[in-house]
Design an enzyme around this catalytic site. Sequence first.
Site, PDB file in Angstrom:
ATOM      1  N   ARG A 116      27.132  -5.085 -21.715  1.00  0.00           N
ATOM      2  CA  ARG A 116      26.696  -4.723 -20.375  1.00  0.00           C
ATOM      3  C   ARG A 116      25.355  -5.353 -20.033  1.00  0.00           C
ATOM      4  NH1 ARG A 116      27.055   1.141 -20.126  1.00  0.00           N
ATOM      5  NH2 ARG A 116      29.093   0.831 -19.187  1.00  0.00           N
ATOM      6  N   TYR A 117      24.474  -5.458 -21.012  1.00  0.00           N
ATOM      7  CA  TYR A 117      23.133  -5.986 -20.778  1.00  0.00           C
ATOM      8  C   TYR A 117      23.053  -7.440 -21.257  1.00  0.00           C
ATOM      9  CZ  TYR A 117      22.037  -1.014 -20.389  1.00  0.00           C
ATOM     10  OH  TYR A 117      22.012   0.298 -20.020  1.00  0.00           O
ATOM     11  N   ARG A 120      22.089  -7.632 -25.524  1.00  0.00           N
ATOM     12  CA  ARG A 120      22.513  -6.683 -26.551  1.00  0.00           C
ATOM     13  C   ARG A 120      23.893  -6.129 -26.257  1.00  0.00           C
ATOM     14  NH1 ARG A 120      19.063  -5.071 -22.918  1.00  0.00           N
ATOM     15  NH2 ARG A 120      18.821  -2.937 -22.191  1.00  0.00           N
ATOM     16  N   CYS A 129      33.996  11.150 -36.376  1.00  0.00           N
ATOM     17  CA  CYS A 129      32.650  11.709 -36.512  1.00  0.00           C
ATOM     18  C   CYS A 129      32.673  12.795 -37.588  1.00  0.00           C
ATOM     19  CB  CYS A 129      32.191  12.330 -35.201  1.00  0.00           C
ATOM     20  SG  CYS A 129      31.863  11.120 -33.904  1.00  0.00           S
ATOM     21  N   CYS A 133      30.983  16.747 -30.744  1.00  0.00           N
ATOM     22  CA  CYS A 133      30.181  17.348 -29.683  1.00  0.00           C
ATOM     23  C   CYS A 133      31.097  17.612 -28.500  1.00  0.00           C
ATOM     24  CB  CYS A 133      29.075  16.393 -29.248  1.00  0.00           C
ATOM     25  SG  CYS A 133      28.101  15.706 -30.613  1.00  0.00           S
ATOM     26  N   CYS A 136      31.117  15.084 -25.497  1.00  0.00           N
ATOM     27  CA  CYS A 136      31.202  13.680 -25.929  1.00  0.00           C
ATOM     28  C   CYS A 136      31.489  12.743 -24.762  1.00  0.00           C
ATOM     29  CB  CYS A 136      32.299  13.516 -26.972  1.00  0.00           C
ATOM     30  SG  CYS A 136      32.499  11.799 -27.522  1.00  0.00           S
ATOM     31  N   ARG A 138      32.448   9.761 -25.031  1.00  0.00           N
ATOM     32  CA  ARG A 138      33.555   8.863 -25.379  1.00  0.00           C
ATOM     33  C   ARG A 138      34.783   9.647 -25.843  1.00  0.00           C
ATOM     34  NH1 ARG A 138      29.924   5.355 -28.152  1.00  0.00           N
ATOM     35  NH2 ARG A 138      28.998   4.702 -26.192  1.00  0.00           N
ATOM     36  N   ASP A 297      26.754  13.029 -18.905  1.00  0.00           N
ATOM     37  CA  ASP A 297      27.686  12.147 -18.188  1.00  0.00           C
ATOM     38  C   ASP A 297      28.782  12.928 -17.460  1.00  0.00           C
ATOM     39  OD1 ASP A 297      26.383   9.793 -18.858  1.00  0.00           O
ATOM     40  OD2 ASP A 297      27.448   9.613 -20.767  1.00  0.00           O
ATOM     41  N   ASP A 334      22.659   7.582 -17.065  1.00  0.00           N
ATOM     42  CA  ASP A 334      23.512   6.425 -17.366  1.00  0.00           C
ATOM     43  C   ASP A 334      24.458   6.291 -16.173  1.00  0.00           C
ATOM     44  OD1 ASP A 334      24.551   4.247 -18.710  1.00  0.00           O
ATOM     45  OD2 ASP A 334      24.710   5.298 -20.623  1.00  0.00           O
ATOM     46  N   LYS A 341      21.779   2.150 -18.107  1.00  0.00           N
ATOM     47  CA  LYS A 341      20.809   3.239 -18.156  1.00  0.00           C
ATOM     48  C   LYS A 341      19.721   3.080 -17.111  1.00  0.00           C
ATOM     49  CE  LYS A 341      21.669   3.863 -23.059  1.00  0.00           C
ATOM     50  NZ  LYS A 341      22.601   2.743 -23.293  1.00  0.00           N
TER      51      LYS A 341
HETATM   52  C1  LIG Z   1      22.868   2.357 -24.414  1.00  0.00           C
HETATM   53  C2  LIG Z   1      23.516   1.049 -24.472  1.00  0.00           C
HETATM   54  C3  LIG Z   1      22.857  -0.050 -25.040  1.00  0.00           C
HETATM   55  C4  LIG Z   1      21.452   0.035 -25.589  1.00  0.00           C
HETATM   56  O1  LIG Z   1      20.542   0.309 -24.576  1.00  0.00           O
HETATM   57  P1  LIG Z   1      18.981   0.375 -24.900  1.00  0.00           P
HETATM   58  O2  LIG Z   1      18.374   0.826 -23.602  1.00  0.00           O
HETATM   59  O3  LIG Z   1      18.579  -1.001 -25.307  1.00  0.00           O
HETATM   60  O4  LIG Z   1      18.789   1.350 -26.006  1.00  0.00           O
HETATM   61  C5  LIG Z   1      23.519  -1.247 -25.049  1.00  0.00           C
HETATM   62  N1  LIG Z   1      24.751  -1.377 -24.542  1.00  0.00           N
HETATM   63  C6  LIG Z   1      25.387  -0.349 -23.963  1.00  0.00           C
HETATM   64  C7  LIG Z   1      26.726  -0.567 -23.393  1.00  0.00           C
HETATM   65  C8  LIG Z   1      24.797   0.899 -23.924  1.00  0.00           C
HETATM   66  O5  LIG Z   1      25.446   1.925 -23.362  1.00  0.00           O
END
Ligand SMILES: *Cc1c(COP(=O)(O)O)cnc(C)c1O
Length: 443
Positions: A116-117, A120, A129, A133, A136, A138, A297, A334, A341
């Site tokens: 998504r980002y 990362r 798990c 929870c 959850c 997911r 969520d 989120d 986020k």
């Molecule tokens: C939470 C998340 C991350 C990591 O986010 P950070 O703000 O860097 O901790 C990366 N990818 C996805 C899809 C996430 O939901």
Amino acid sequence: MAKREFVSKRAPIYRDVPDDKWNNWRWQLSNRINTVEEFEQVIPLTASERKALSAQNLFRVDITPYFISLIDPDDPDDPIRKQVVPTDAEMVPFTAMMEDSLAEDRHSPVPGLVHRYPDRVLMLVTTQCASYCRYCTRSRIVGDPSATFSRAEFELQLEYLRRTPQVRDVLLSGGDPLVLAPKVLEEILSRLREIPHIEIVRIGSRVPVFLPMRITDDLCDMLQKYHPLWLNIHVNHPNEISLELAQATDRLTRAGIPLGNQAVLLAGVNDNVHIQRQLVQELVRIRVRPYYLYQCDLVEGAGHFRTPVAKGIEIMEGLRGHTSGYAVPQYIVDAPGGGGKIPVSPNYLISMSDHKVVLRNYEGYITTYEEPVDYTPAMAAKFKGEKRPEPGQTGVHGLLDGEQMFIKPEGFDELHDRGGIQHRLKDAAKWVPLGIGSGEKKD
Ligand SMILES: *Cc1c(COP(=O)(O)O)cnc(C)c1O
């Protein structure tokens, strides 16, 4: 005020379990509680809990003997109980409810890898798990052994990572990566380490909380071969901070793994500033840095755990300035639909003019910061490195950086053309700003 001692607990039915069994993570996993009969031996169930436990399609229930022992059996509102014992409130739908509220599966180029980002990814490595929870995020896949990721999918995930050099940070999650067989986990870590552009690996795990005996010296020895490795745990209430958890985080930090905490703001569990203050202060005592506090969520089964966003802002107001900066997490919504986020916070910037900003502190003290009148930024000239590319994702920072002048909603140009004709006044070159865009200056 004297600080609280962290203690060890065992429910009465486990009193005679020999220590070597109790402290064995395999024993804890194979003796998890999930039926009405088993529950009744540890905590007397309410009608609502009994009803939920006999419902069809209930999201998986499993609680380690260690974790259920932290519940006060006489308190139907116990904050740990609410997190792991189902009630019939789970069955109540709400309007914004979704199966995959963060649209993770839509952002997955291959199964289980959410990209998504820009730099990362989230890599899902199991659906299992140590305990489950109730809120959850997911729950669409978690708990279901048949939904877990196959060998072939793991290879697809690695293949995607190898051909995507913009990824420098891989976050392992699931399910819980620390319930994987040690050999399987080690293979994942070592295969990731073979990819040169992956700089850091992180693990998101609630195992230290549900099953602290899993954090053995052997596991820590294995993990520390794959540094830089970071770990986020998930503690929501101070009652979860036991002697065992404190010992587990001690072992992890001694192995050089920086620890963070991701909590979820949950109605009836931790939606109170005094609980949150105690939580974050006790987390820093066990060397865990509060990282995020999430708004709950919009996921099936979690409706009754939701709070207004205002509650989160009120809590942040009660943390910042009132306690160590190290103990203050970021409050995050989120984005439903998959925007990622979004930090939300009280406003500290009250007003501004062309040379002054007006700020307030946590006490309500109002001050001015007078800005320089002769400021010239030098960074651009001094930065000798290469800018990391963020294809299509430079966002609002891209606007500031002069890459683009606007971000438009989808279909904006078409809508505003109003089905018109191409006419003498329409020349696309007219609305391209001078000096904006991919280095092609108009002259
Ligand atoms: C939470 C998340 C991350 C990591 O986010 P950070 O703000 O860097 O901790 C990366 N990818 C996805 C899809 C996430 O939901």
